[in-house]
Design a protein around this motif. Structure first.
Motif, PDB file in Angstrom:
ATOM      1  N   GLU A   1      60.955  62.306  27.518  1.00  0.00           N
ATOM      2  CA  GLU A   1      60.691  63.524  27.003  1.00  0.00           C
ATOM      3  C   GLU A   1      59.852  64.250  28.074  1.00  0.00           C
ATOM      4  O   GLU A   1      59.699  65.728  28.082  1.00  0.00           O
ATOM      5  CB  GLU A   1      59.853  63.656  25.924  1.00  0.00           C
ATOM      6  N   PHE A   2      59.252  63.447  29.135  1.00  0.00           N
ATOM      7  CA  PHE A   2      58.249  63.977  30.049  1.00  0.00           C
ATOM      8  C   PHE A   2      58.623  63.380  31.311  1.00  0.00           C
ATOM      9  O   PHE A   2      57.748  62.685  31.826  1.00  0.00           O
ATOM     10  CB  PHE A   2      56.834  63.798  29.558  1.00  0.00           C
ATOM     11  N   PRO A   3      59.764  63.763  31.944  1.00  0.00           N
ATOM     12  CA  PRO A   3      59.887  62.998  33.155  1.00  0.00           C
ATOM     13  C   PRO A   3      58.992  63.347  34.486  1.00  0.00           C
ATOM     14  O   PRO A   3      59.061  62.690  35.327  1.00  0.00           O
ATOM     15  CB  PRO A   3      61.597  63.503  33.447  1.00  0.00           C
ATOM     16  N   GLU A   4      58.423  64.577  34.228  1.00  0.00           N
ATOM     17  CA  GLU A   4      57.596  64.842  35.362  1.00  0.00           C
ATOM     18  C   GLU A   4      55.985  64.301  35.228  1.00  0.00           C
ATOM     19  O   GLU A   4      55.094  64.673  36.076  1.00  0.00           O
ATOM     20  CB  GLU A   4      57.531  66.513  35.321  1.00  0.00           C
ATOM     21  N   VAL A   5      56.036  63.522  34.282  1.00  0.00           N
ATOM     22  CA  VAL A   5      54.770  62.727  33.866  1.00  0.00           C
ATOM     23  C   VAL A   5      54.793  61.361  34.196  1.00  0.00           C
ATOM     24  O   VAL A   5      55.808  60.773  33.827  1.00  0.00           O
ATOM     25  CB  VAL A   5      54.290  62.956  32.546  1.00  0.00           C
ATOM     26  N   ARG A   6      53.767  60.661  35.168  1.00  0.00           N
ATOM     27  CA  ARG A   6      53.745  59.531  35.280  1.00  0.00           C
ATOM     28  C   ARG A   6      53.179  58.836  34.038  1.00  0.00           C
ATOM     29  O   ARG A   6      51.909  59.208  33.607  1.00  0.00           O
ATOM     30  CB  ARG A   6      52.687  59.136  36.433  1.00  0.00           C
ATOM     31  N   VAL A   7      53.662  57.694  33.630  1.00  0.00           N
ATOM     32  CA  VAL A   7      53.285  57.097  32.439  1.00  0.00           C
ATOM     33  C   VAL A   7      52.795  55.498  32.755  1.00  0.00           C
ATOM     34  O   VAL A   7      53.798  54.763  33.122  1.00  0.00           O
ATOM     35  CB  VAL A   7      54.243  57.131  30.913  1.00  0.00           C
ATOM     36  N   GLY A   8      51.666  55.176  32.577  1.00  0.00           N
ATOM     37  CA  GLY A   8      51.209  54.058  32.957  1.00  0.00           C
ATOM     38  C   GLY A   8      50.209  53.385  31.618  1.00  0.00           C
ATOM     39  O   GLY A   8      49.660  54.090  31.150  1.00  0.00           O
ATOM     40  N   SER A   9      50.481  51.975  31.574  1.00  0.00           N
ATOM     41  CA  SER A   9      49.801  51.181  30.443  1.00  0.00           C
ATOM     42  C   SER A   9      49.363  50.065  31.135  1.00  0.00           C
ATOM     43  O   SER A   9      49.841  49.131  31.626  1.00  0.00           O
ATOM     44  CB  SER A   9      50.820  51.107  29.195  1.00  0.00           C
ATOM     45  N   TYR A  10      48.188  49.682  30.762  1.00  0.00           N
ATOM     46  CA  TYR A  10      47.411  48.682  31.327  1.00  0.00           C
ATOM     47  C   TYR A  10      46.520  47.970  30.527  1.00  0.00           C
ATOM     48  O   TYR A  10      45.562  48.327  29.852  1.00  0.00           O
ATOM     49  CB  TYR A  10      46.473  49.281  32.670  1.00  0.00           C
ATOM     50  N   PRO A  11      46.902  46.449  30.240  1.00  0.00           N
ATOM     51  CA  PRO A  11      46.154  45.833  29.028  1.00  0.00           C
ATOM     52  C   PRO A  11      44.918  45.197  29.595  1.00  0.00           C
ATOM     53  O   PRO A  11      44.278  45.082  30.824  1.00  0.00           O
ATOM     54  CB  PRO A  11      47.111  44.448  28.942  1.00  0.00           C
TER      55      PRO A  11
END
Length: 286
Positions: free
Chosen positions: A229-239
Motif C-alpha cells: 500500500e505504501f510503495p514510496e515508503v521504505r519498510v525495515g524491520s530489525y530483530p
C-alpha cells in the motif's frame, strides 16, 4: 520479514557509492568506521547510497571496483576512503588515474605542505634521507584534472576528479578520494565535499521508528500490507530484545504507514497470549 521496498529511482537524482580501501580492514585488524559515518551523512542529506564496497590495497582491485560503481546510474558521486599515504601499499591515487586513463601530476599545494612537514621534522633533529623525502612527496602526485577539497589539516589531502562533466551533469560522475584517517575524512567531508558537491542535491527522507517487544515475525502481515500500500515508503524491520520497525519516505505517507503499524501492535497487545509471547521472546536474548 518482507523485503525492504525502495522508492522508484529518479533518473536525474544524485546517487552515491562508497569504496573502502585497505588490507588491514579485510584482514580484520582494523574496524572500518568511515563507511558507516559516510552513510549517515548521505542519509541526512537525502542522497541515496547504492553500495559500500571494500577492496584490498591492490591497484587492479581498486580499478575494478571503481569501474563497477561508475557504471551505475548517473549523476553519481563515488567516495573512496584510504590508501593515499606515503607507504608502498598506498595506491589509490595511481589506481584512480590508471582507471580514468590520465596521468599523475604534482599538486602544488600538497607538495608545499609536504615540504613544510619535511622541514619541521628536520627541525626536530631527525635527518631525513632522500628516499624518505621522496616517499612523502608521493602523496602530492594526484590524477591529472583533479582538484583539492577543503577541510584537510594534515598532509593527506582530499581530492576530486570529474568524469563525464562531473556529478553536476545528468550523465556525469565525480570521484572523491579521501584519507582513511577518520577525523581527517570527516573534516574534509563536512567542509570540502558537502558544501561543494552535495548541498541541495538530495531529498531528505522523513524517518519514523517504533520499537516493540515481540518477535519481528509477529508483524509480518502488517508489514506486507505496508509494502503493497505504501510503495514510496521504505519498510525495515530489525530483530532484538526490542524489535525496531523503521519507515522512511514522504512525511504524510510515513505517518500513515506508522499508524497501521501501531494498530497492528495494539491487536497483538490485546491478545490473551501477548504477555507469554513477550516473555518468551525476551528470554531468548538473556
Amino acid at each position: 520479514p518482507p523485503p525492504r521496498r525502495y522508492p522508484p529511482r529518479m533518473p536525474d537524482m544524485l546517487r552515491a557509492s562508497v569504496l573502502v580501501i585497505g588490507d588491514e580492514i579485510l584482514d580484520g585488524f582494523v574496524q572500518d568506521t568511515n563507511s558507516g559515518w559516510l552513510a549517515g551523512r548521505l542519509q541526512a542529506l537525502g542522497i541515496p547510497l547504492d553500495r559500500i564496497v571494500t577492496v584490498p590495497d591492490d591497484g587492479g582491485a581498486i580499478g575494478e571496483a571503481l569501474g563497477s560503481e561508475l557504471s551505475r546510474s548517473r549523476p553519481r558521486v563515488v567516495l573512496t576512503s584510504g590508501g593515499i599515504g606515503s607507504t608502498p601499499d598506498d595506491l589509490t591515487f595511481a589506481a584512480v588515474a590508471r582507471h580514468l586513463g590520465v596521468g599523475l601530476v604534482v599538486q602544488a599545494d600538497i607538495e608545499a605542505r609536504i615540504a613544510g612537514a619535511v622541514e619541521w621534522t628536520s627541525s626536530q633533529g631527525m635527518t631525513l634521507s632522500l628516499g624518505h623525502a621522496r616517499s612523502l612527496r608521493k602523496m602530492a602526485r594526484v590524477p591529472a584534472g583533479s582538484y583539492l577539497l577543503g577541510g584537510a589539516r594534515g598532509v593527506a589531502q582530499g581530492i576530486a576528479v570529474d568524469v563525464g562533466g562531473g556529478a553536476g551533469r545528468r550523465g556525469g560522475a565525480t570521484v572523491v578520494v579521501l584519507p582513511g584517517i577518520p577525523n581527517e575524512l570527516r573534516r574534509i567531508m563536512l567542509e570540502g565535499v558537502e558544501p561543494t558537491l552535495l548541498a541541495g542535491r538530495g531529498t531528505p527522507q522523513h524517518v519514523a521508528e517504533l520499537t516493540h517487544p515481540y518477535p519481528e515475525s509477529a508483524l509480518n502481515p502488517v508489514l506486507e500490507r505496508l509494502v503493497a500500500e505504501f510503495p514510496e515508503v521504505r519498510v525495515g524491520s530489525y530483530p532484538g530484545p526490542q524489535c525496531v520497525v523503521r519507515l522512511q519516505g514522504p512525511p504524510e505517507r510515513v505517518e500513515a504507514a506508522l499508524a497501521q503499524v501501531r494498530a497492528g501492535l495494539a491487536e497483538i497487545d490485546a491478545d490473551a497470549s501477548a504477555a507469554q509471547l513477550r516473555a518468551g521472546w525476551r528470554s531468548r536474548w538473556d
